[in-house]
Design a protein around this motif. Sequence first.
Motif, PDB file in Angstrom:
ATOM      1  N   ARG A   1      74.038 -34.209  47.068  1.00 53.32           N
ATOM      2  CA  ARG A   1      74.548 -32.828  47.140  1.00 53.32           C
ATOM      3  C   ARG A   1      76.053 -32.802  46.938  1.00 53.32           C
ATOM      4  NH1 ARG A   1      70.855 -32.280  51.451  1.00 53.32           N
ATOM      5  NH2 ARG A   1      72.536 -32.610  52.954  1.00 53.32           N
ATOM      6  N   ALA A   2      76.757 -33.754  47.558  1.00 48.29           N
ATOM      7  CA  ALA A   2      78.212 -33.797  47.426  1.00 48.29           C
ATOM      8  C   ALA A   2      78.614 -34.069  45.979  1.00 48.29           C
ATOM      9  CB  ALA A   2      78.785 -34.877  48.345  1.00 48.29           C
ATOM     10  N   ALA A   3      77.938 -35.011  45.333  1.00 48.83           N
ATOM     11  CA  ALA A   3      78.257 -35.323  43.939  1.00 48.83           C
ATOM     12  C   ALA A   3      77.999 -34.123  43.042  1.00 48.83           C
ATOM     13  CB  ALA A   3      77.422 -36.526  43.468  1.00 48.83           C
ATOM     14  N   GLU A   4      76.891 -33.437  43.276  1.00 48.19           N
ATOM     15  CA  GLU A   4      76.559 -32.277  42.451  1.00 48.19           C
ATOM     16  C   GLU A   4      77.589 -31.161  42.623  1.00 48.19           C
ATOM     17  OE1 GLU A   4      72.449 -30.251  41.157  1.00 48.19           O
ATOM     18  OE2 GLU A   4      72.786 -30.294  43.307  1.00 48.19           O
ATOM     19  N   GLU A   5      77.983 -30.915  43.853  1.00 43.38           N
ATOM     20  CA  GLU A   5      78.971 -29.865  44.114  1.00 43.38           C
ATOM     21  C   GLU A   5      80.321 -30.216  43.490  1.00 43.38           C
ATOM     22  OE1 GLU A   5      80.720 -26.418  45.123  1.00 43.38           O
ATOM     23  OE2 GLU A   5      78.580 -26.916  45.185  1.00 43.38           O
ATOM     24  N   LEU A   6      80.741 -31.472  43.604  1.00 37.51           N
ATOM     25  CA  LEU A   6      82.004 -31.888  42.997  1.00 37.51           C
ATOM     26  C   LEU A   6      81.948 -31.760  41.480  1.00 37.51           C
ATOM     27  CD1 LEU A   6      82.809 -35.009  45.200  1.00 37.51           C
ATOM     28  CD2 LEU A   6      84.200 -32.937  45.016  1.00 37.51           C
TER      29      LEU A   6
ATOM     30  N   ARG B   1      85.730 -39.819  46.359  1.00 39.89           N
ATOM     31  CA  ARG B   1      85.654 -38.373  46.589  1.00 39.89           C
ATOM     32  C   ARG B   1      84.251 -37.970  47.034  1.00 39.89           C
ATOM     33  NH1 ARG B   1      88.899 -34.651  42.324  1.00 39.89           N
ATOM     34  NH2 ARG B   1      88.589 -33.199  44.058  1.00 39.89           N
ATOM     35  N   VAL B   2      83.246 -38.556  46.427  1.00 37.46           N
ATOM     36  CA  VAL B   2      81.862 -38.241  46.814  1.00 37.46           C
ATOM     37  C   VAL B   2      81.620 -38.661  48.256  1.00 37.46           C
ATOM     38  CG1 VAL B   2      79.437 -38.778  46.396  1.00 37.46           C
ATOM     39  CG2 VAL B   2      80.969 -38.353  44.462  1.00 37.46           C
ATOM     40  N   ALA B   3      82.043 -39.861  48.608  1.00 43.63           N
ATOM     41  CA  ALA B   3      81.839 -40.352  49.975  1.00 43.63           C
ATOM     42  C   ALA B   3      82.523 -39.445  50.990  1.00 43.63           C
ATOM     43  CB  ALA B   3      82.360 -41.784  50.093  1.00 43.63           C
ATOM     44  N   ALA B   4      83.762 -39.060  50.709  1.00 45.34           N
ATOM     45  CA  ALA B   4      84.497 -38.188  51.627  1.00 45.34           C
ATOM     46  C   ALA B   4      83.798 -36.842  51.787  1.00 45.34           C
ATOM     47  CB  ALA B   4      85.929 -37.996  51.130  1.00 45.34           C
ATOM     48  N   ALA B   5      83.328 -36.284  50.668  1.00 47.27           N
ATOM     49  CA  ALA B   5      82.659 -34.980  50.719  1.00 47.27           C
ATOM     50  C   ALA B   5      81.325 -35.060  51.445  1.00 47.27           C
ATOM     51  CB  ALA B   5      82.457 -34.450  49.310  1.00 47.27           C
ATOM     52  N   ALA B   6      80.656 -36.206  51.347  1.00 47.13           N
ATOM     53  CA  ALA B   6      79.351 -36.377  51.992  1.00 47.13           C
ATOM     54  C   ALA B   6      79.477 -36.792  53.451  1.00 47.13           C
ATOM     55  CB  ALA B   6      78.533 -37.414  51.227  1.00 47.13           C
TER      56      ALA B   6
END
Length: 206
Positions: free
Chosen positions: A24-29, A42-47
């Motif tokens: 979900r985080a990767a898709e949103e980014l 960035r994906v890890a931080a967002a997730a």
Amino acid sequence: MGKNDRMERRERADAARNRQAILRAAEELLRRHPPEQVSIERVAAAAGVGKGTVFHRFGSRAGLMVELMAERARELEQAIATGPPPLGPGAEPVDRLVAFFTAVALLASRNGNLMAAHEHAMVTRKAAETPREANPIYLYWHGHVSGLIAEARPEVDAELIAHMLLGTLHMEPIASRLRAGEHERLAAAFATLVRGLLDRGALGGG
């Protein structure tokens, strides 16, 4: 149920939640940033997970992009296999084919950066030095399209025509319009093309 069994089930549930959070985080980014700006960090931080968790689940940034695209493709495959017509079974081949390209155009428009990242991942992955045509997603799409063409027009070269139709999705004039959100225009053009090929006998053997 023993303590070890409970711990194992909890670990599996945590892993599944982490996987979905990462996707979900990767898709949103990718919706908000160009693919090259969507890093593992960035994906890890967002997730809300560690960078190591992303690497453990997906192996690499390319692996993450491939798996995210596979998730979106599986949703489409399920609709094709068991959903209502015309995308799913029960409609005429030409109507199913029009519905398929309409769905693909919408998928590409909503996930333009993801598709670009996926394409780049497939090209650059060291372990995947195979042509686009060997991609499982492409193989499924080609099998579906060629099967519908063969059903409607058994006398034509359905396999090659399916490659021609799907290949247009990767042409820059088409891809750029999909990235710009012109999926309705592309869907209408595909409908005109498909109906011209299958309804009016524009191909040989009519």
